[in-house]
Design a protein around this motif. Structure first.
Motif, PDB file in Angstrom:
ATOM      1  N   ILE A  43       0.834  -1.215   0.000  1.00  0.00           N
ATOM      2  CA  ILE A  43       0.000   0.000   0.000  1.00  0.00           C
ATOM      3  C   ILE A  43       0.861   1.255   0.000  1.00  0.00           C
ATOM      4  CG2 ILE A  43      -1.558   1.327   1.493  1.00  0.00           C
ATOM      5  CD1 ILE A  43      -2.595  -1.561   2.282  1.00  0.00           C
ATOM      6  N   ASP A  44       0.452   2.197  -0.842  1.00  0.00           N
ATOM      7  CA  ASP A  44       1.117   3.485  -0.864  1.00  0.00           C
ATOM      8  C   ASP A  44       0.419   4.377   0.173  1.00  0.00           C
ATOM      9  OD1 ASP A  44       2.278   5.854  -1.347  1.00  0.00           O
ATOM     10  OD2 ASP A  44       1.864   5.890  -3.508  1.00  0.00           O
ATOM     11  N   LEU A  45       1.073   4.566   1.309  1.00  0.00           N
ATOM     12  CA  LEU A  45       0.406   5.303   2.400  1.00  0.00           C
ATOM     13  C   LEU A  45       0.156   6.770   2.032  1.00  0.00           C
ATOM     14  CD1 LEU A  45       2.162   3.722   5.517  1.00  0.00           C
ATOM     15  CD2 LEU A  45      -0.180   3.348   4.718  1.00  0.00           C
ATOM     16  N   ALA A  46       0.972   7.327   1.137  1.00  0.00           N
ATOM     17  CA  ALA A  46       0.791   8.740   0.760  1.00  0.00           C
ATOM     18  C   ALA A  46      -0.545   8.957   0.034  1.00  0.00           C
ATOM     19  CB  ALA A  46       1.948   9.205  -0.117  1.00  0.00           C
ATOM     20  N   ASP A  47      -1.118   7.893  -0.531  1.00  0.00           N
ATOM     21  CA  ASP A  47      -2.419   7.993  -1.208  1.00  0.00           C
ATOM     22  C   ASP A  47      -3.537   7.413  -0.338  1.00  0.00           C
ATOM     23  OD1 ASP A  47      -1.539   9.209  -3.456  1.00  0.00           O
ATOM     24  OD2 ASP A  47      -1.224   7.351  -4.589  1.00  0.00           O
ATOM     25  N   SER A  48      -3.228   7.142   0.922  1.00  0.00           N
ATOM     26  CA  SER A  48      -4.193   6.441   1.778  1.00  0.00           C
ATOM     27  C   SER A  48      -4.734   7.343   2.885  1.00  0.00           C
ATOM     28  CB  SER A  48      -3.521   5.200   2.383  1.00  0.00           C
ATOM     29  OG  SER A  48      -3.139   4.324   1.342  1.00  0.00           O
ATOM     30  N   TYR A  49      -5.832   6.883   3.482  1.00  0.00           N
ATOM     31  CA  TYR A  49      -6.549   7.703   4.468  1.00  0.00           C
ATOM     32  C   TYR A  49      -6.808   6.938   5.764  1.00  0.00           C
ATOM     33  CZ  TYR A  49      -7.307  11.213   0.941  1.00  0.00           C
ATOM     34  OH  TYR A  49      -7.092  12.195   0.022  1.00  0.00           O
ATOM     35  N   VAL A  50      -6.872   7.698   6.863  1.00  0.00           N
ATOM     36  CA  VAL A  50      -7.366   7.149   8.123  1.00  0.00           C
ATOM     37  C   VAL A  50      -8.613   7.950   8.469  1.00  0.00           C
ATOM     38  CG1 VAL A  50      -6.935   6.813  10.582  1.00  0.00           C
ATOM     39  CG2 VAL A  50      -5.047   6.577   8.951  1.00  0.00           C
ATOM     40  N   ILE A  51      -9.684   7.262   8.829  1.00  0.00           N
ATOM     41  CA  ILE A  51     -10.916   7.953   9.247  1.00  0.00           C
ATOM     42  C   ILE A  51     -11.192   7.569  10.688  1.00  0.00           C
ATOM     43  CG2 ILE A  51     -13.389   8.250   8.819  1.00  0.00           C
ATOM     44  CD1 ILE A  51     -12.890   7.385   5.901  1.00  0.00           C
ATOM     45  N   GLY A  52     -11.324   8.561  11.565  1.00  0.00           N
ATOM     46  CA  GLY A  52     -11.570   8.234  12.967  1.00  0.00           C
ATOM     47  C   GLY A  52     -12.118   9.393  13.766  1.00  0.00           C
ATOM     48  N   ASP A  53     -12.667   9.066  14.948  1.00  0.00           N
ATOM     49  CA  ASP A  53     -13.351  10.071  15.767  1.00  0.00           C
ATOM     50  C   ASP A  53     -12.513  10.514  16.964  1.00  0.00           C
ATOM     51  OD1 ASP A  53     -13.582   7.643  17.175  1.00  0.00           O
ATOM     52  OD2 ASP A  53     -15.371   8.363  18.218  1.00  0.00           O
ATOM     53  N   HIS A  54     -11.217  10.182  16.959  1.00  0.00           N
ATOM     54  CA  HIS A  54     -10.352  10.585  18.067  1.00  0.00           C
ATOM     55  C   HIS A  54      -9.098  11.231  17.479  1.00  0.00           C
ATOM     56  CE1 HIS A  54      -7.806  10.394  21.595  1.00  0.00           C
ATOM     57  NE2 HIS A  54      -8.916  10.240  22.320  1.00  0.00           N
ATOM     58  N   PRO A  55      -8.561  12.253  18.144  1.00  0.00           N
ATOM     59  CA  PRO A  55      -7.343  12.880  17.600  1.00  0.00           C
ATOM     60  C   PRO A  55      -6.242  11.860  17.308  1.00  0.00           C
ATOM     61  CG  PRO A  55      -8.238  14.233  19.352  1.00  0.00           C
ATOM     62  CD  PRO A  55      -9.072  12.988  19.327  1.00  0.00           C
ATOM     63  N   HIS A  56      -6.163  10.764  18.105  1.00  0.00           N
ATOM     64  CA  HIS A  56      -5.067   9.827  17.829  1.00  0.00           C
ATOM     65  C   HIS A  56      -5.228   9.123  16.476  1.00  0.00           C
ATOM     66  CE1 HIS A  56      -7.229   6.590  20.523  1.00  0.00           C
ATOM     67  NE2 HIS A  56      -7.730   6.605  19.321  1.00  0.00           N
ATOM     68  N   ASP A  57      -6.440   9.103  15.934  1.00  0.00           N
ATOM     69  CA  ASP A  57      -6.623   8.493  14.616  1.00  0.00           C
ATOM     70  C   ASP A  57      -5.945   9.330  13.525  1.00  0.00           C
ATOM     71  OD1 ASP A  57      -8.291   6.160  15.163  1.00  0.00           O
ATOM     72  OD2 ASP A  57      -9.810   7.604  15.811  1.00  0.00           O
ATOM     73  N   VAL A  58      -6.191  10.640  13.555  1.00  0.00           N
ATOM     74  CA  VAL A  58      -5.610  11.469  12.491  1.00  0.00           C
ATOM     75  C   VAL A  58      -4.112  11.697  12.742  1.00  0.00           C
ATOM     76  CG1 VAL A  58      -7.756  12.502  11.715  1.00  0.00           C
ATOM     77  CG2 VAL A  58      -6.519  13.581  13.590  1.00  0.00           C
ATOM     78  N   GLU A  59      -3.713  11.673  14.020  1.00  0.00           N
ATOM     79  CA  GLU A  59      -2.269  11.783  14.303  1.00  0.00           C
ATOM     80  C   GLU A  59      -1.540  10.548  13.772  1.00  0.00           C
ATOM     81  OE1 GLU A  59      -2.445  12.414  18.500  1.00  0.00           O
ATOM     82  OE2 GLU A  59      -3.308  14.423  18.192  1.00  0.00           O
ATOM     83  N   MET A  60      -2.210   9.401  13.874  1.00  0.00           N
ATOM     84  CA  MET A  60      -1.626   8.167  13.334  1.00  0.00           C
ATOM     85  C   MET A  60      -1.438   8.300  11.813  1.00  0.00           C
ATOM     86  SD  MET A  60      -3.154   4.315  13.698  1.00  0.00           S
ATOM     87  CE  MET A  60      -4.684   4.555  12.796  1.00  0.00           C
ATOM     88  N   ALA A  61      -2.434   8.913  11.151  1.00  0.00           N
ATOM     89  CA  ALA A  61      -2.320   9.122   9.699  1.00  0.00           C
ATOM     90  C   ALA A  61      -1.085   9.954   9.395  1.00  0.00           C
ATOM     91  CB  ALA A  61      -3.572   9.815   9.165  1.00  0.00           C
ATOM     92  N   LYS A  62      -0.938  11.033  10.150  1.00  0.00           N
ATOM     93  CA  LYS A  62       0.182  11.945   9.906  1.00  0.00           C
ATOM     94  C   LYS A  62       1.514  11.224  10.124  1.00  0.00           C
ATOM     95  CE  LYS A  62       1.609  16.629  10.993  1.00  0.00           C
ATOM     96  NZ  LYS A  62       1.402  17.734  11.948  1.00  0.00           N
ATOM     97  N   ALA A  63       1.588  10.443  11.203  1.00  0.00           N
ATOM     98  CA  ALA A  63       2.833   9.738  11.519  1.00  0.00           C
ATOM     99  C   ALA A  63       3.203   8.746  10.418  1.00  0.00           C
ATOM    100  CB  ALA A  63       2.687   9.015  12.857  1.00  0.00           C
ATOM    101  N   ALA A  64       2.183   8.273   9.661  1.00  0.00           N
ATOM    102  CA  ALA A  64       2.447   7.285   8.608  1.00  0.00           C
ATOM    103  C   ALA A  64       2.622   7.949   7.248  1.00  0.00           C
ATOM    104  CB  ALA A  64       1.296   6.289   8.550  1.00  0.00           C
ATOM    105  N   GLY A  65       2.485   9.271   7.188  1.00  0.00           N
ATOM    106  CA  GLY A  65       2.552   9.954   5.888  1.00  0.00           C
ATOM    107  C   GLY A  65       1.273   9.770   5.090  1.00  0.00           C
ATOM    108  N   ALA A  66       0.186   9.378   5.771  1.00  0.00           N
ATOM    109  CA  ALA A  66      -1.120   9.235   5.110  1.00  0.00           C
ATOM    110  C   ALA A  66      -1.969  10.475   5.433  1.00  0.00           C
ATOM    111  CB  ALA A  66      -1.801   7.961   5.597  1.00  0.00           C
ATOM    112  N   HIS A  67      -3.236  10.469   4.964  1.00  0.00           N
ATOM    113  CA  HIS A  67      -4.133  11.601   5.221  1.00  0.00           C
ATOM    114  C   HIS A  67      -5.142  11.214   6.282  1.00  0.00           C
ATOM    115  CE1 HIS A  67      -2.683  13.409   1.443  1.00  0.00           C
ATOM    116  NE2 HIS A  67      -2.601  12.146   1.085  1.00  0.00           N
ATOM    117  N   GLY A  68      -5.494  12.164   7.146  1.00  0.00           N
ATOM    118  CA  GLY A  68      -6.454  11.867   8.194  1.00  0.00           C
ATOM    119  C   GLY A  68      -7.741  12.623   7.980  1.00  0.00           C
ATOM    120  N   ILE A  69      -8.862  11.960   8.262  1.00  0.00           N
ATOM    121  CA  ILE A  69     -10.152  12.661   8.255  1.00  0.00           C
ATOM    122  C   ILE A  69     -10.802  12.425   9.602  1.00  0.00           C
ATOM    123  CG2 ILE A  69     -12.415  12.861   7.167  1.00  0.00           C
ATOM    124  CD1 ILE A  69     -11.103  12.211   4.566  1.00  0.00           C
ATOM    125  N   TYR A  70     -11.112  13.534  10.252  1.00  0.00           N
ATOM    126  CA  TYR A  70     -11.647  13.478  11.608  1.00  0.00           C
ATOM    127  C   TYR A  70     -13.164  13.524  11.542  1.00  0.00           C
ATOM    128  CZ  TYR A  70     -12.041  14.650  16.558  1.00  0.00           C
ATOM    129  OH  TYR A  70     -12.332  14.634  17.903  1.00  0.00           O
TER     130      TYR A  70
END
Ligand code: TXA
Ligand code: MG
Length: 504
Positions: free
Chosen positions: A114-141
């Protein structure tokens, strides 16, 4: 390969604390449509934090059973979850996998390419989108679950959505813009400027694409009618970014309107109410009422907000024909081109909003649509359904022939063979499998199955496909429970109504 990593509690299912049993797993209403859309071009993963295990409240087995149940329910709806990850630890455990550590995302990247730069994390907690950032992915809160409560803890600029349905809309729109929020924002700002300068813009909504302009600019509104070849007697829906602003276009906001707006906006419901005198006649086609709606697509609302005015917009298709569910479909105007098109990918609901008039004692359903009538009745009780034969007077848009492909469409009862008169024929089977005979006879076949929402979400896309295939005719087979779905039978009936039968 692209992926979407989904938080579980508060994002996919209701956050009910420590969930030990599948009986307590309740899907959030928008989950199925959102995931079905996302699964078309992404691998899906669940990534959940279950520190209840470390605290001795849950067992590993409990978590596995709940995850398996969720996977099974989704699989039944045609949605495949590639893998479910969960971290059973607590902070003291100093594990490598607790959110916002991108441990599981890195694992998935290696195992599934998987190419994380083209991938997304969707979650209802700040740690979800922070996880996206740490992986070089995109976060949607998302603001569902505990999203609203934790929003204040969110550091920095994030893409925010009301729920997973809207998050899926963001992902689709961002995919069309190289996954670069700045590019999507450029398109939104360009559209807003166009509208401020009296222009006309095609934009995505959660139902179908709209072609819109400043509702107070009569010249721009007239241009929309010309572009569509729309009869001047057929009024437009005015879209607003908030319910508060939408109601400013009306003179009365009765209790039922408030209840429906509170419950279903932003979303696929249009309310017809007495019009404020400021709404110009071309928008209302001279009627004393106005149709208003707050779209459930976050890009649509961002565009309306940036334009700074209500946006009057019919669906972005030549009058009488199929509504567009992709930007490509929406580029089909014969008479004039829009100034800007915002590409948002495929529309989530894929069918127009439900239209209900609240101008009389008893509410009147003017158009079946994405929101089921039963959902409305559950909230406000009795609703009459406009007689389709007489409704042209009540809602001028309810012409008999409407929502139709250019290719003649015929509904052929089950068991009846496909006539030679049909020439080169494409078959759309709804609610079942294509029969062997149909397969042999047809040039092209399409099948729509699953529940109501899934069938509706694929309907226009399938009809657009068949319509652009150079066929002589389209045969529709409506089978099983699908034939009892009011919105489906309404659209198919109108699509099959032949002009030569004298409807226009
Ligand atoms: O999902 C939708 O509703 C899409 C997206 C773009 O929002 N819009 C849409 O617009 O389908 P249009 O113009 O294709 O259909 C609007 C319907 C028509 O049937 C029209 O007659 C009815 O709403 N309508 C608009 N204003 C009305 C009014 N004042 N009274 C009764 N019916 C009205
Ligand atoms: Mg959560």
């Amino acid at each position: 390969m692209k992926a979407v990593f989904l938080d579980r509690d508060g994002t996919l299912i209701e956050d009910r604390g420590y969930i030990a049993s599948p009986d307590d797993a309740v899907f959030l209403p928008s989950a199925f449509l959102a995931l079905r859309r996302l699964s078309k071009n992404n691998l899906l993963f669940m990534v959940t934090q279950q520190s209840g295990v470390a605290r001795g409240i849950l067992s590993m087995e409990n978590v596995r059973r709940v995850n398996n149940y969720i996977e099974r329910r989704l699989a039944d709806a045609g949605i495949h979850i590639q893998h479910s990850y969960f971290c059973p630890h607590d902070t003291e455990d100093r594990c490598p996998c607790k959110k916002p550590s991108p441990f599981f995302l890195s694992d998935a990247a290696v195992r599934w390419g998987i190419d994380l730069a083209d991938s997304y994390v969707i979650g209802d907690h700040p740690h979800d989108v922070e996880m996206a950032k740490a992986a070089g992915a995109h976060g949607i809160y998302v603001l569902s679950g505990h999203g609203r409560k934790h929003r204040a803890e969110l550091q920095g600029e994030w893409t925010v959505a009301n729920d997973i349905g809207e998050a899926a809309d963001w992902v689709a729109a961002l995919h069309c813009h190289g996954n670069q929020p700045a590019l999507l924002d450029d398109a939104i700002q360009k559209s807003a400027s166009a509208v401020k300068n009296g222009g006309v813009v095609v934009f995505p909504t959660e139902t179908v694409y709209g072609v819109g302009a400043d509702a107070f600019n009569e010249k721009a509104i007239s241009r929309i009618y010309r572009m569509k070849g729309r009869p001047a007697s057929n009024p437009l829906i005015v879209h607003e970014a908030t319910a508060e602003k939408a109601f400013q276009l009306t003179t009365s906001r009765n209790g039922k309107a408030e209840i429906l707006a509170n419950h279903f906006w932003p979303g696929p419901l249009t309310l017809v109410l007495p019009a404020h005198h400021s709404v110009p006649p071309p928008v209302t086609a001279g009627l004393p009422t106005v149709a208003i709606r707050v779209p459930g697509h976050p890009v649509a609302r961002a565009f309306i907000h940036a334009a700074g005015s209500p946006i009057a917009a019919p669906s972005a298709n030549p009058s009488g024909f199929l509504s567009p569910v992709t930007a490509l479909h929406a580029a089909d105007f014969v008479y004039d081109a829009p100034d800007v098109i915002i590409d948002g990918g495929e529309c989530r609901f894929g069918i127009e909003s439900t239209v209900i008039s609240l101008t009389n004692q008893v509410p009147l359903l003017l158009r079946h649509g994405a929101l089921p009538l039963e959902a409305i009745r559950r909230l406000i009780g009795e609703v009459r359904v406009a007689d389709p034969l007489r409704s042209a007077m009540q809602s001028p848009g309810m012409m008999r022939r409407h929502y139709a492909p250019k290719t003649p469409l015929h509904v052929i009862p089950a068991g009846l063979p496909l006539d030679d008169d049909l020439g080169l024929v494409g078959v759309l089977t709804i609610g079942g499998h294509t029969s062997r005979n149909d397969h042999e006879r047809a040039e092209l076949t399409r099948v729509l199955s699953g529940d109501r929402d899934m069938i509706l979400a694929g309907l226009y896309n399938a009809l657009h496909d068949l319509d652009s295939a150079g066929l002589d005719s389209i045969a529709v087979r409506l089978t099983g429970t699908a034939s009892a779905c009011p919105v489906l039978s309404d659209r198919i009936r109108r699509a099959s109504y032949q002009v030569k039968e004298g409807c226009r």
